[in-house]
Design a protein around this motif. Structure first.
Motif, mmCIF file in Angstrom:
data_model
loop_
_atom_site.group_PDB
_atom_site.id
_atom_site.type_symbol
_atom_site.label_atom_id
_atom_site.label_comp_id
_atom_site.label_asym_id
_atom_site.label_seq_id
_atom_site.Cartn_x
_atom_site.Cartn_y
_atom_site.Cartn_z
ATOM 1 N N PHE A 26 0.825 -1.210 0.000
ATOM 2 C CA PHE A 26 0.000 0.000 0.000
ATOM 3 C C PHE A 26 0.858 1.258 0.000
ATOM 4 N N GLY A 27 2.129 1.108 0.383
ATOM 5 C CA GLY A 27 3.053 2.227 0.248
ATOM 6 C C GLY A 27 3.336 2.551 -1.205
ATOM 7 N N ILE A 28 3.423 1.522 -2.052
ATOM 8 C CA ILE A 28 3.612 1.738 -3.491
ATOM 9 C C ILE A 28 2.438 2.532 -4.057
ATOM 10 N N LEU A 29 1.228 2.170 -3.639
ATOM 11 C CA LEU A 29 0.048 2.911 -4.088
ATOM 12 C C LEU A 29 0.054 4.337 -3.555
ATOM 13 N N THR A 30 0.581 4.527 -2.341
ATOM 14 C CA THR A 30 0.635 5.859 -1.739
ATOM 15 C C THR A 30 1.592 6.778 -2.482
ATOM 16 N N ILE A 31 2.630 6.213 -3.098
ATOM 17 C CA ILE A 31 3.552 7.025 -3.900
ATOM 18 C C ILE A 31 2.783 7.775 -4.984
ATOM 19 N N PHE A 32 1.754 7.126 -5.502
ATOM 20 C CA PHE A 32 0.952 7.717 -6.585
ATOM 21 C C PHE A 32 -0.380 8.266 -6.055
ATOM 22 N N GLN A 33 -0.387 8.665 -4.799
ATOM 23 C CA GLN A 33 -1.603 9.169 -4.169
ATOM 24 C C GLN A 33 -2.250 10.330 -4.920
ATOM 25 N N PRO A 34 -1.481 11.316 -5.420
ATOM 26 C CA PRO A 34 -2.142 12.409 -6.149
ATOM 27 C C PRO A 34 -2.963 11.918 -7.336
ATOM 28 N N TYR A 35 -2.425 10.961 -8.085
ATOM 29 C CA TYR A 35 -3.124 10.447 -9.257
ATOM 30 C C TYR A 35 -4.422 9.737 -8.853
ATOM 31 N N ILE A 36 -4.325 8.880 -7.823
ATOM 32 C CA ILE A 36 -5.511 8.151 -7.373
ATOM 33 C C ILE A 36 -6.551 9.112 -6.801
ATOM 34 N N ASN A 37 -6.077 10.097 -6.051
ATOM 35 C CA ASN A 37 -6.975 11.068 -5.426
ATOM 36 C C ASN A 37 -7.740 11.873 -6.473
ATOM 37 N N GLU A 40 -10.398 9.378 -8.400
ATOM 38 C CA GLU A 40 -11.551 8.781 -7.711
ATOM 39 C C GLU A 40 -12.646 9.777 -7.345
ATOM 40 N N ASP A 41 -12.413 11.080 -7.546
ATOM 41 C CA ASP A 41 -13.399 12.085 -7.125
ATOM 42 C C ASP A 41 -13.703 13.018 -8.287
ATOM 43 N N SER A 42 -14.953 13.041 -8.708
ATOM 44 C CA SER A 42 -15.340 13.891 -9.840
ATOM 45 C C SER A 42 -15.131 15.371 -9.547
ATOM 46 N N LYS A 43 -15.158 15.752 -8.263
ATOM 47 C CA LYS A 43 -14.936 17.158 -7.900
ATOM 48 C C LYS A 43 -13.499 17.594 -8.210
ATOM 49 N N GLN A 44 -12.603 16.618 -8.344
ATOM 50 C CA GLN A 44 -11.202 16.932 -8.620
ATOM 51 C C GLN A 44 -10.856 16.730 -10.096
ATOM 52 N N PRO A 86 -3.804 24.581 -4.577
ATOM 53 C CA PRO A 86 -3.677 23.302 -5.287
ATOM 54 C C PRO A 86 -2.206 22.911 -5.374
ATOM 55 N N ALA A 87 -1.877 21.709 -4.890
ATOM 56 C CA ALA A 87 -0.468 21.280 -4.867
ATOM 57 C C ALA A 87 -0.415 19.764 -4.997
ATOM 58 N N LYS A 88 -0.196 19.286 -6.187
ATOM 59 C CA LYS A 88 -0.135 17.841 -6.425
ATOM 60 C C LYS A 88 1.014 17.204 -5.668
ATOM 61 N N GLU A 89 2.192 17.839 -5.678
ATOM 62 C CA GLU A 89 3.387 17.228 -5.122
ATOM 63 C C GLU A 89 3.326 17.129 -3.604
ATOM 64 N N VAL A 90 2.861 18.182 -2.935
ATOM 65 C CA VAL A 90 2.934 18.230 -1.479
ATOM 66 C C VAL A 90 1.637 17.776 -0.826
ATOM 67 N N LYS A 91 0.511 18.309 -1.274
ATOM 68 C CA LYS A 91 -0.759 18.038 -0.616
ATOM 69 C C LYS A 91 -1.628 17.025 -1.341
ATOM 70 N N ALA A 92 -1.184 16.539 -2.495
ATOM 71 C CA ALA A 92 -1.961 15.563 -3.272
ATOM 72 C C ALA A 92 -3.392 16.036 -3.481
ATOM 73 N N ASN A 93 -3.525 17.308 -3.845
ATOM 74 C CA ASN A 93 -4.858 17.896 -3.976
ATOM 75 C C ASN A 93 -4.813 18.990 -5.036
ATOM 76 N N ASN A 94 -5.846 19.102 -5.862
ATOM 77 C CA ASN A 94 -5.875 20.182 -6.853
ATOM 78 C C ASN A 94 -7.032 21.147 -6.604
ATOM 79 N N LEU A 95 -7.568 21.127 -5.376
ATOM 80 C CA LEU A 95 -8.548 22.099 -4.939
ATOM 81 C C LEU A 95 -7.906 23.045 -3.937
ATOM 82 N N ILE A 96 -8.589 24.154 -3.652
ATOM 83 C CA ILE A 96 -8.158 25.031 -2.562
ATOM 84 C C ILE A 96 -8.817 24.514 -1.283
ATOM 85 N N ARG A 97 -8.005 24.203 -0.292
ATOM 86 C CA ARG A 97 -8.534 23.691 0.973
ATOM 87 C C ARG A 97 -8.322 24.719 2.069
#
Length: 515
Positions: A26-37, A40-44, A86-97
């Motif tokens: 699951f660590g391997i999957l976590t490396i690609f967390q931004p892509y999965i995140n 999996e969410d239409s809002k993103q 929005p910060a793919k590299e650090v926060k794995a998110n492309n929304l403003i939080r």
């Protein structure tokens, strides 16, 4: 001495290998967390936007025009707003939080409030990897000691390889093949395995030793890390001190431009606004240094504080000015997560981790081949190990498939007066059902073939259902600039084809015969 060390190595290895297997998979999957995140969410499902192109003032007004009540029932102050860009590299998110508002997200293109998914499979993958599953302190401690054991196994394994002078000759037996490639794979990836062990131990067990470290670093003044004057925890110069003298602040976009003029080589990922439109207005921009990533990630802040009225620089700091503790924590975070890596090193790191993963499979099967088939430990560990190994593939594939298959209204259900997530329950149920299947069927060759086939089918279903339900197919997501989503679909198809290939090429002679 060598024989005793070998027995200890084997004993510790078989007791921690399944925990390490789960953490690594699951660590391997976590490396690609931004892509999965993003996938999996239409809002993103939104195209990338530069921070300078975001209307920060419009977004800020969307935040402050609403009234929020905190968990204690008190109205939250509007004099302090903290938000992540929005910060793919650090926060794995492309929304403003908005950090200090509950579940508050904004679309960076329109500044409209959006509500992303509460449960995400990318977050679940990260929780399993770090031992935070079930929110259990016990699991974190177990994973911490597992990491310590991994350090011992790397050092003892290296010693045994050197002392025994193993020959890597061709072998025709299954036992010889597993022994050879377990040894070779983990020998050549040993630096990374050792790094995993050290950093994992510090993450999971370091928190319990932090009072001792804090006491040492403050020369005995305090053992409470929260009282230490560190930028990431306590910033006395940025307390909310409203003067009740209203003075119009500069535009947030103007202040951001001024910050970039001071730090043109910094990637900002956070903005903190204090006392906006007040005489004491200040704005702090926090980021990381792409050219100094080893000590500049998310702990050792690079920041600049500007006066909100005239954009005067009140304070600033670069990563090299961080304390020893800050640099150490950031280097550990970087080595373990690689959050600030670009995609090419991320892929390389993932492939190396996958190689280690294969080495662990060989180690587990080698132990089973060498064990007495009538022993209690063999009868317990054999079905359990294949449940963990094959169940991880099936469970992860099930999560991908059900992300878009399950209607929104069925994503949660009440059980024993507690709200349960359907996907999470299915995730654990797959392990349980596979365990029962293994006990009944007993033919590991057939079970493995079927597991690969079913995993492949689930991944293909995930891609198809994503295209249908989101409206973003493999190709139009690329043409619309949603590259992360395009590559996620592409990789899922590629992995599905690999699983089908593995299933067709599996050879029965390499499987443990039922006895």
């Amino acid at each position: 001495m060598k024989k005793r060390l070998f027995n200890i190595h084997k004993l510790i290895g078989v007791n921690i290998i399944l925990f390490f297997f789960l953490s690594l998979f699951f660590g391997i999957l976590t490396i690609f967390q931004p892509y999965i995140n993003f996938w999996e969410d239409s809002k993103q499902h939104i195209s990338k936007v530069k921070i300078e192109d975001i209307n920060l003032d419009k977004c800020f007004k969307q935040i402050t025009k609403r009234t929020y009540i905190d968990e204690n029932g008190k109205k939250m102050s509007k004099d302090l707003i903290k938000l992540n860009f929005p910060a793919k590299e650090v926060k794995a998110n492309n929304l403003i939080r908005v950090k200090n508002r509950p579940n508050f997200y904004l679309d960076p293109h329109t500044c409209k409030k959006v509500k992303p998914k509460n449960f995400t499979i990318s977050k679940l993958f990260d929780q399993i990897h770090t031992g935070r599953i079930f929110n259990s302190l016990v699991f974190r401690i177990i994973f911490g000691f597992m990491s310590v054991a991994v350090v011992f196994l790397t050092l003892s394994g290296l010693y045994l390889v050197i002392k025994n002078h193993y020959k890597n000759a061709k072998t025709k037996t299954a036992k010889g093949l597993y022994a050879k490639y377990h040894r070779l794979i983990l020998l050549y990836t040993l630096p990374l395995v050792f790094m995993f062990g050290i950093t994992g131990a510090l993450f999971n067990l370091g928190v319990y030793s932090s009072p001792l470290i804090t006491n040492y670093l403050t020369n005995g003044e305090t053992s409470n890390i929260l009282k230490v004057d560190r930028n990431i925890l306590f910033d006395p110069d940025l307390e909310v001190r409203e003067s009740n003298r209203e003075v119009k602040s500069l535009s947030l976009n103007t202040l951001y431009t001024k910050a970039k003029e001071q730090f043109d080589d910094i990637s900002f990922y956070e903005m903190q606004v204090y006392n906006y439109n007040d005489a004491n207005a200040k704005v702090k921009f926090i980021g990381y240094e792409p050219n100094n990533y080893f000590i500049s990630s998310v702990g050792n802040e690079t920041y600049i504080v500007l006066d909100g009225i005239n954009a005067k620089v009140l304070d600033k700091k670069v990563a090299d000015q961080g304390t020893f503790a800050e640099k150490t924590l950031d280097s550990i975070f970087y080595l373990h997560y690689l959050r600030t890596f670009s995609d090419i090193p991320r892929i390389i790191f993932g492939l190396i981790s996958l190689t280690i993963f294969i080495g662990l499979v060989f180690a587990m099967v080698l132990w089973l081949e060498r064990s007495k088939k009538d022993s209690f430990s063999y009868k317990v560990i054999k079905p359990l190990s294949f449940t963990i190994m094959l169940g991880s593939l099936l469970s992860a594939s099930t999560l991908f498939a059900t992300t878009w298959l399950i209607p929104k209204k069925y994503m949660y259900f009440n059980f024993l007066d507690k709200l349960q997530n359907t996907q999470e329950i299915l995730f654990y149920a797959v392990y349980f059902l596979l365990f029962i299947y293994i006990l009944i069927k007993k033919d590991l060759f057939i079970i493995t073939k079927n597991s690969f086939k079913l995993s492949a089918l689930l991944l293909i279903v995930a891609v198809i259902s994503h295209g249908i339900m989101s409206g973003y197919t493999l190709f139009n997501s690329y043409y619309r600039g949603l590259t992360e989503i395009f590559f996620t679909d592409l990789v899922l198809i590629f992995v599905a084809l690999l699983f089908l290939l593995f299933s067709s090429k599996l050879n029965e002679k390499y499987f443990i015969k039922h006895s």
